[in-house]
Design an enzyme around this catalytic site. Structure first.
Site, PDB file in Angstrom:
ATOM      1  CG  ASP A  42      13.807  60.289  61.598  1.00  0.00           C
ATOM      2  OD1 ASP A  42      14.259  59.795  60.571  1.00  0.00           O
ATOM      3  OD2 ASP A  42      13.409  59.622  62.578  1.00  0.00           O
ATOM      4  CB  THR A  43      13.927  66.510  63.070  1.00  0.00           C
ATOM      5  OG1 THR A  43      15.261  66.767  63.505  1.00  0.00           O
ATOM      6  CG2 THR A  43      13.301  65.404  63.918  1.00  0.00           C
TER       7      THR A  43
END
Ligand code: GLC
Length: 806
Positions: A497-498
């Protein structure tokens, strides 16, 4: 120091010291009604959704010593000899340790399958409290046994207490006038019993929360202010009102609503037991709850429900039981890991001690799809229904939304909306469903599933499309959504996600996941005899494979991304994040890596990323915020996705190693993160040793070894798959059960029982030559067969399989 031990015979972990470094929890019930209970009796309970229909107020961030959601007080005449009712001082304590923090002679919290049982001995009183939600019921039951273990008669009062929240859990914290003005409680007399009801203001529906018990209460309280007393300078550790013989019988028309019932249990002779049963539920009206209330007041119903729950878990776990030379492996695979998989399947990443169950997160498409992979064998039918629900969040173009709320069924794009300058979709979400569809059919043989209709998120066409069409659209979306190297575009992010690169960046993760999904789908088409169609997708696989092999090799490992301008990310030329775990493991899982590169990439993982506490996601960690990379740079080096030991991808390394035949290394990776291995290092690790966590701080961080975000993590599903399907090698395939172990060479073998399509397989694996992999000989019911795919003869219910490795 350790804080407890594994009691495998009872399928429990037993906490023996309540001062754990963080609260340790267990789950009760399901998302339909349930939540979690911590090891000091606090509980967060909701019905169908923790965001919009929460019942108890449980604030995770408050100190461990605080009251959270629910507790139980016992009250004895004071040691000065004055009897209860003399208006003298009472001795007040909680048998749960929190919130009164009394000294104890014994404390035990048994973390069981679907229940928590807290046993303590304090001040001559033994208390045994079993907390659970009966299967299928919408009520939390607390079965409380109070036993006099002293030599003297003891007079005991029992006061169970809970605190309500506004059902809109976030609103509870946004307005301290409006919210309390909407909270109202009443007491209703039901024969000799008292039922406390609470009407929360709901937008959608009027509902009633109720709390009652199986013994007459002599008084009650619904106003927190009155209960704590002294304008709330009275505390949960020492509520002023408990110094009065009776509670105030206040029906709160506003304020912080609680439910407390005071029961005089009377004088217990030495050895005597009193049983008090409380219940907390929610229905549309109190009338709707009548039947249920009556049922759960009856101790026989409680005993029956506990017994039924045990049988449910017997059947659930009997699908696969193993006996290997490693006791910790057995305990994890037979009990705790499937229990955790069952839990992640219920709660996705929504509600835990770390995931606060607030706001839009709900059920994640990517996360829950992976959770399904961990429960298909145990619950094929439930998995299918849930999978259909997840597929209904796919869009017509083949991509999928990121998450949805289980109550409103509204979907959304999740954090990809966070940044206006980034794409608003995740490039991987829709592909996980392909793995679920194929895994479900391999388990059940139910190819008719492919024709079932599921609508798209747009609900256009109204009747939806076949599951097969959903799968094809998912694969086609990625096939067409490519960048300059012909690799899939990253979108806002892939599994990680990051890492949020600018528009135009390409993801090797998504490319590999696509490759894996393609191979699964191709096998399915071959199984269905659709060879021509399979050939088309084989071409797609070959096409992507050649792009990966042409562009993504760094020399000793694979890249992870191409940035929008074509710069490789995950290269030795980068300053940070030079090597990423997922870039290597998934290159093997996808079938893209050549055997030489696969071996080298996985050796680079071992060399650069492995630590004694688990494998790091990447290294070295970014040092300071850099908007070009996004979220990953918000963590210090060694934390979470920034070079931390992110556990979810660890089992992918185990699987890759078994594919390459190295059972020793796969087992090393397995054992070093087996939660049971953390039991003796809790002062460092801090969290529950009976479930996997999401993350552990890595060696760049001063607190190397510290774990966080236990319970709700894809680690559960994937470690279960890695341990059972790849290390033990027992895998469902379209035409039978594959038994192709890749075990540590030191093992002499193992035994397992697996129920597959209604047949019980009693499996014995012998390893006389101490190899890792290679099936030399297979006997099915004493008859020799060729290959490692086992088919049961028509009509058999039980089959003995003996496999010899060599
Ligand atoms: C969290 C998310 C999951 C994501 C992972 C890595 O566990 O729930 O969806 O894949 O972090 O960023």
């Amino acid at each position: 120091m350790n804080y407890g031990y594994f009691d495998d015979a009872n399928r429990e972990y037993v906490i023996t010291n309540p001062r754990t470094p963080t609260k340790w929890i267990n789950y009760i019930g399901t998302l339909q009604f349930g939540g979690f209970v911590d090891h000091t009796g606090g509980a967060l309970i909701c019905k169908q959704d923790p965001t919009f229909n929460r019942i108890t107020k449980y604030i995770q961030q408050m100190p461990s010593s605080d009251f959270k959601g629910e507790t139980l007080y016992l009250r004895l005449p004071s040691p000065s000899g004055r009897r209860a009712g003399d208006d003298g001082e009472y001795l007040i304590f909680s048998p749960f340790f929190v919130p009164t923090l009394d000294a104890y002679d014994k404390y035990e919290c048994r973390i069981g399958l679907g229940y928590t049982c807290i046993i303590s001995e304090m001040h001559g009183v033994r208390t045994e409290v079993t907390i659970f939600v009966p299967t299928g019921a919408t009520v939390e039951v607390r079965d409380i046994k109070v036993i006099n273990v002293s030599d003297e008669p003891i007079e005991v009062d029992a006061i169970p207490v809970l605190e309500y929240t506004h059902p809109d859990a976030l609103k509870q914290f946004t307005n301290a006038d409006w919210i309390p003005q909407t909270m109202q409680s009443k007491a209703v007399q039901d024969g000799e019993y008292t039922v406390l009801i609470q009407y929360p203001f709901m937008y959608r529906d009027i509902k009633v929360n109720y709390f009652t018990s199986n013994l007459p209460a002599s008084s009650f309280e619904t106003d927190r202010r009155k209960f704590l007393g002294d304008n709330e300078y009275g505390t949960w550790a020492n509520p002023v009102s408990l110094q009065n013989k009776e509670l105030s019988n206040t029906q709160a028309f506003r304020g912080d609503n609680i439910a407390a019932l005071l029961h005089h249990l009377g004088t217990l002779q030495p050895g005597e037991t009193k049983r008090l049963i409380t219940q907390l539920g929610q229905e549309h009206t109190l009338d709707d709850a009548k039947q249920s209330i009556e049922t759960w007041r009856n101790p026989k119903s409680i005993d029956g429900a506990l017994d039924a729950m045990k049988k449910y878990w017997d059947a659930y776990l009997n699908v696969l039981q193993v006996e290997t030379p490693d006791a910790a492996f057995n305990s994890t695979v037979n009990i705790h890991n499937p229990h955790q998989c069952h839990t992640t399947r219920q709660w996705s990443r929504y509600l835990s001690y770390y995931q606060l169950g607030l706001g839009a997160r709900g059920i994640g498409i990517r996360d829950s799809s992976q959770d399904i992979l961990g429960v298909i064998a145990n619950d094929p039918h439930g998995s299918k229904d849930f999978l259909k629900q997840l597929l209904s969040f796919q869009k017509q173009n083949g991509s999928a939304l990121h998450q949805f709320n289980p109550l409103t069924l509204e979907g959304n794009e999740g954090d990809s909306l966070e940044r206006g300058d980034r794409p608003h979709y995740y490039s991987d979400d829709h592909l996980w469903g392909v793995l679920c569809v194929t895994a479900y059919i391999k388990e059940t043989g139910d190819t008719a599933f492919l024709d079932e209709k599921v609508h798209f998120y747009e609900k256009d066409p109204v009747e939806g499309a076949s599951v097969l069409d959903h799968v094809k659209r998912a694969l086609s979306f990625t096939r067409n959504d490519t960048g300059t190297h012909g690799l899939p575009l990253l979108g806002f992010a892939d599994w990680n996600d990051t890492i949020n690169l600018a528009k135009g960046a390409e993801s090797l993760f998504t490319s590999h996941l696509y490759g894996r999904a393609l191979n699964e789908f191709i096998d399915l088409l071959d199984h269905l005899g659709k060879t021509d169609e399979a050939d088309e997708w084989r071409e797609a696989h070959a096409e992507m494979k050649s792009r990966v092999e042409e562009h993504a090799w760094d020399g000793e490992w694979y890249f992870m991304y191409f940035d929008h301008d074509g710069t490789p990310v995950g290269s030795h030329k980068n300053q940070y994040g030079q090597i990423h775990l997922n870039g290597q493991t998934w290159a093997v899982l996808s079938g893209f890596a050549s055997p030489e590169r696969a071996r080298q990439a996985m050796d680079s993982v071992y060399k650069h990323l492995n630590t004694k506490h688990g494998i790091k996601l990447s290294t070295p960690g970014f040092n300071g915020f850099d908007p070009n990379y996004g979220g990953v740079t918000t963590y210090p080096p060694g934390a979470k996705e920034n070079g931390g030991i992110f556990l979810h991808p660890n089992p992918w390394a185990m699987i890759a190693e078994t594919m390459l035949g190295d059972g020793d290394r796969a087992y090393e990776y397995y054992s070093q993160i087996n939660p049971a291995a953390k039991n003796d290092i809790i002062d460092l690790y801090e969290i529950e040793p009976y479930v996997y966590a999401q993350n552990i701080l890595a060696d760049e961080h001063p607190q190397f070894g510290l774990g966080r975000n236990s319970w709700l993590s894809g680690t559960a599903s994937w470690c279960y798959q890695a341990g059972t399907q790849w290390i033990l090698g027992i895998r469902a395939e379209y035409d039978g059960l594959r038994i192709d172990p890749c075990i540590p060479s030191k093992w002499d073998g193992f035994k397992a029982t697996r129920v597959y399509r209604g047949v019980k397989y009693n499996i014995t694996v012998n390893n006389p030559k101490h190899v890792c992999k290679g099936v030399e000989n297979v006997l099915v019911n004493g008859r020799q067969v060729t290959g490692s795919l086992i088919r049961a003869d028509e009509g058999l219910r039980e089959v003995n399989v003996e496999v010899t490795l060599g």
